[in-house]
Enzyme design. Structure first.
Site, PDB file in Angstrom:
ATOM      1  N   ASP A 226      36.639  27.891  27.430  1.00 46.08           N
ATOM      2  CA  ASP A 226      35.881  26.927  26.649  1.00 46.08           C
ATOM      3  C   ASP A 226      34.447  27.426  26.433  1.00 46.08           C
ATOM      4  O   ASP A 226      33.846  28.000  27.332  1.00 46.08           O
ATOM      5  CB  ASP A 226      35.875  25.616  27.463  1.00 46.08           C
ATOM      6  CG  ASP A 226      35.185  24.495  26.755  1.00 46.08           C
ATOM      7  OD1 ASP A 226      35.600  24.177  25.629  1.00 46.08           O
ATOM      8  OD2 ASP A 226      34.233  23.930  27.318  1.00 46.08           O
ATOM      9  N   GLU A 258      44.536  42.242  36.464  1.00 43.72           N
ATOM     10  CA  GLU A 258      45.089  42.468  37.812  1.00 43.72           C
ATOM     11  C   GLU A 258      46.513  41.918  37.901  1.00 43.72           C
ATOM     12  O   GLU A 258      47.241  42.223  38.829  1.00 43.72           O
ATOM     13  CB  GLU A 258      44.214  41.765  38.861  1.00 43.72           C
ATOM     14  CG  GLU A 258      42.797  42.324  38.950  1.00 43.72           C
ATOM     15  CD  GLU A 258      41.876  41.418  39.778  1.00 43.72           C
ATOM     16  OE1 GLU A 258      42.371  40.501  40.454  1.00 43.72           O
ATOM     17  OE2 GLU A 258      40.651  41.635  39.722  1.00 43.72           O
TER      18      GLU A 258
END
Ligand SMILES: [Ca+2]
Ligand SMILES: [Ca+2]
Length: 523
Positions: A226, A258
């Protein structure tokens, strides 16, 4: 110091330790695998879901995780391959969820962490990925971290942006962005109850990364970030789109990296193309494009900047939409097209065939209207119309709902539209499912084909070993489309609407008003 004539300075009192109640521990990437197909998000049609408004499972009048689980088969049949959940973490606002109180807990109204985990598992079983809104720029004022930071000597003081003196940094509407705290003034760009994090503090960024890993370890497939244009401030007049934002977003890309197969998409209404670049967020909502799509559908010809806007996109991973949960992005689509279903279908066609990852806002697929007696953003966030029930629209078994249902529930609802082959829902279903079977429509490069007739939009989507030819007559008059190899012996019809594909021969095809033809061929 009673009797002292100089300015009184309130004593800060003892330190507080509200944030001891939070889990702030470091998190490592543990559950890295994904059961979704590789690059699922590049190929998927997403649905944006306001959890509070989608489906209530337990009869308390508020939508919840279990309600979404009940409707996963509906989404699957619609062809949805990804879900974006608007904020689902514990919030202060008890409404939209953008004021987060605890970044590692679920909103109580929506269900438990176990319920949420089950939603992830059930979605994954159906091949649907789930990304969640992550509010990185600010927390709730009631977040224990901010409560502690009110004290000038707190080790959380520097997690937020404090000043001893009142500042005046006006934002877009000239409202001041500084607010009075208990001891000093703090920066909060959107609202006094949503203080901005100090994103220049490495501890804060680490905190967010650990939270992202926490959710990904549970099986979350990515995030919608956001307000990323507001992350870092460099002073008055330098509060938006600062270069440090790109650096932070790149770091977040690494954190998602990751784990296998995760997707991040960002919101920056005034900087979509920049933030969408690989060197920043890697994908962003393409604000502006939504207006071109709607304008083209309502005018009956491609808007002047439609093709330019497509070509300016840095890549096909931009997220595109017709509308969303924010009123600044426009009304519900049914309002924008003045109730005209023909234009509506044309807008949906552009959304689902032009380059970009399409996001359908819940209820858009049925032509859901504004909430009854609701205004502004609330009008866009009505309970979903599952049937024509005048009181509940099938959203709940409760007598009272968190908000009144959509004003057009009697005529636009899932149950009735499933039975009607001409409905908006049937149209969305058939076009999304066609798209799911045409790889070139998902990831292919764009090439415009110029036509004489102004109402025609025709283009190619070229993938490595296949291409798609898309021909749309947006207008109310018949027109002839031309393309040198256009012939139904060379091209296989994959989707048609208001036209018969046998009409294609000798490089020509007569396109009736509001018709669509999609052909494919292998290379
Ligand atoms: Ca409920
Ligand atoms: Ca900020």
């Amino acid at each position: 110091m009673a009797g002292c004539a100089s300015k009184q300075v309130a004593e800060p009192g003892p330190l507080t330790h509200f944030s001891d109640s939070l889990d702030l521990s470091p998190v490592m990437a543990e559950n890295r695998q994904s059961t979704l197909p590789e690059d699922w998000y590049r190929k998927a049609v997403f649905m944006e879901i306001y959890v509070r408004g989608f489906k209530d499972s337990d009869g308390n009048g508020v939508g919840d995780f279990n309600g979404i689980i009940e409707k996963l088969d509906y989404l699957k049949e619609l062809g949805i391959g990804g879900i974006w959940l608007m904020p689902m973490m514990k919030s202060q606002d008890n409404d939209h969820g953008y004021a987060v109180v605890d970044y590692r807990a679920t909103e109580k109204d929506y269900g438990t962490l176990e319920d949420f985990k089950r939603l992830l598992d059930e979605a994954h079983k159906r091949g649907i990925g789930v990304i969640v809104d992550y509010v990185i720029n600010h927390s709730a004022a009631l977040n224990p971290l901010f409560k502690d930071s009110q004290h000038p000597l707190s080790d959380k003081r520097d997690w937020y942006i404090w000043s001893e003196d009142k500042q005046f940094w006006p934002r877009w509407d000239y409202e001041n962005t500084w607010h009075e705290g208990k001891h000093g003034y703090y920066y909060g760009v959107f609202w006094s109850q949503m203080p901005d994090f100090n994103m220049k503090n490495p501890e804060v960024l680490e905190f967010h990364k650990n939270n992202l890993r926490f959710w990904m370890n549970l099986g979350v497939d990515g995030f919608r970030f956001d307000a990323v244009g507001s992350l870092v401030e460099n002073g008055n007049g330098a509060m938006f789109s600062q270069p440090e934002n790109d650096q932070i977003l790149q770091e977040l890309q690494q954190t998602l990296g990751e784990f296998d197969n995760r997707y991040m998409v960002c919101e920056d209404p005034t900087g979509s193309l920049r933030v969408g670049k690989k060197e920043s967020c890697g994908s962003a909502f393409y604000f502006g494009m939504h207006k071109e799509l709607i304008a083209s559908a309502t005018y009956g010809w491609p808007s002047r900047d439609l093709i330019g806007a497509v070509k300016r996109a840095p890549h096909n991973d931009m997220a595109i939409m017709l509308a969303n949960h924010d009123s600044f992005a426009g009304n519900r689509v049914i309002k924008q097209v003045g109730g005209d279903e023909t234009s509506y279908k044309m807008a949906a066609t552009l959304l689902l065939t032009l380059p970009g990852i399409p996001f359908v806002y819940y209820g858009e697929e049925i032509g859901m209207g504004h909430g009854e007696k609701a205004f502004g953003d609330h009008a866009l966030r009505a309970p979903m119309s599952w049937n024509s029930d005048p009181d509940t629209a099938g959203f709940t078994t409760a007598k009272r709902m968190f908000r009144l249902p959509a004003e057009n529930r009697a005529t636009y609802n899932v149950e009735d539209e499933l039975k009607d082959p001409e409905s908006l829902l049937s149209f969305y279903r058939s076009l999304i499912n066609a798209r799911n079977n045409i790889p070139a429509l998902q990831t292919g490069d764009f090439e415009n084909i110029k036509q004489d007739a102004a109402s025609l939009l025709t283009f190619l989507r070229k993938a490595e070993d296949a291409e798609a030819l898309i021909m749309v007559n947006l207008g109310r008059k018949e027109a002839t489309a031309r393309y040198q190899s256009l012939d139904n012996k060379i091209w296989t019809p994959a989707f048609t609407h208001n036209v018969d594909a046998v009409n294609a021969s000798n490089g020509e095809m007569v396109m009736p008003p509001y018709s669509i033809a999609i052909f494919t061929r292998h290379l």
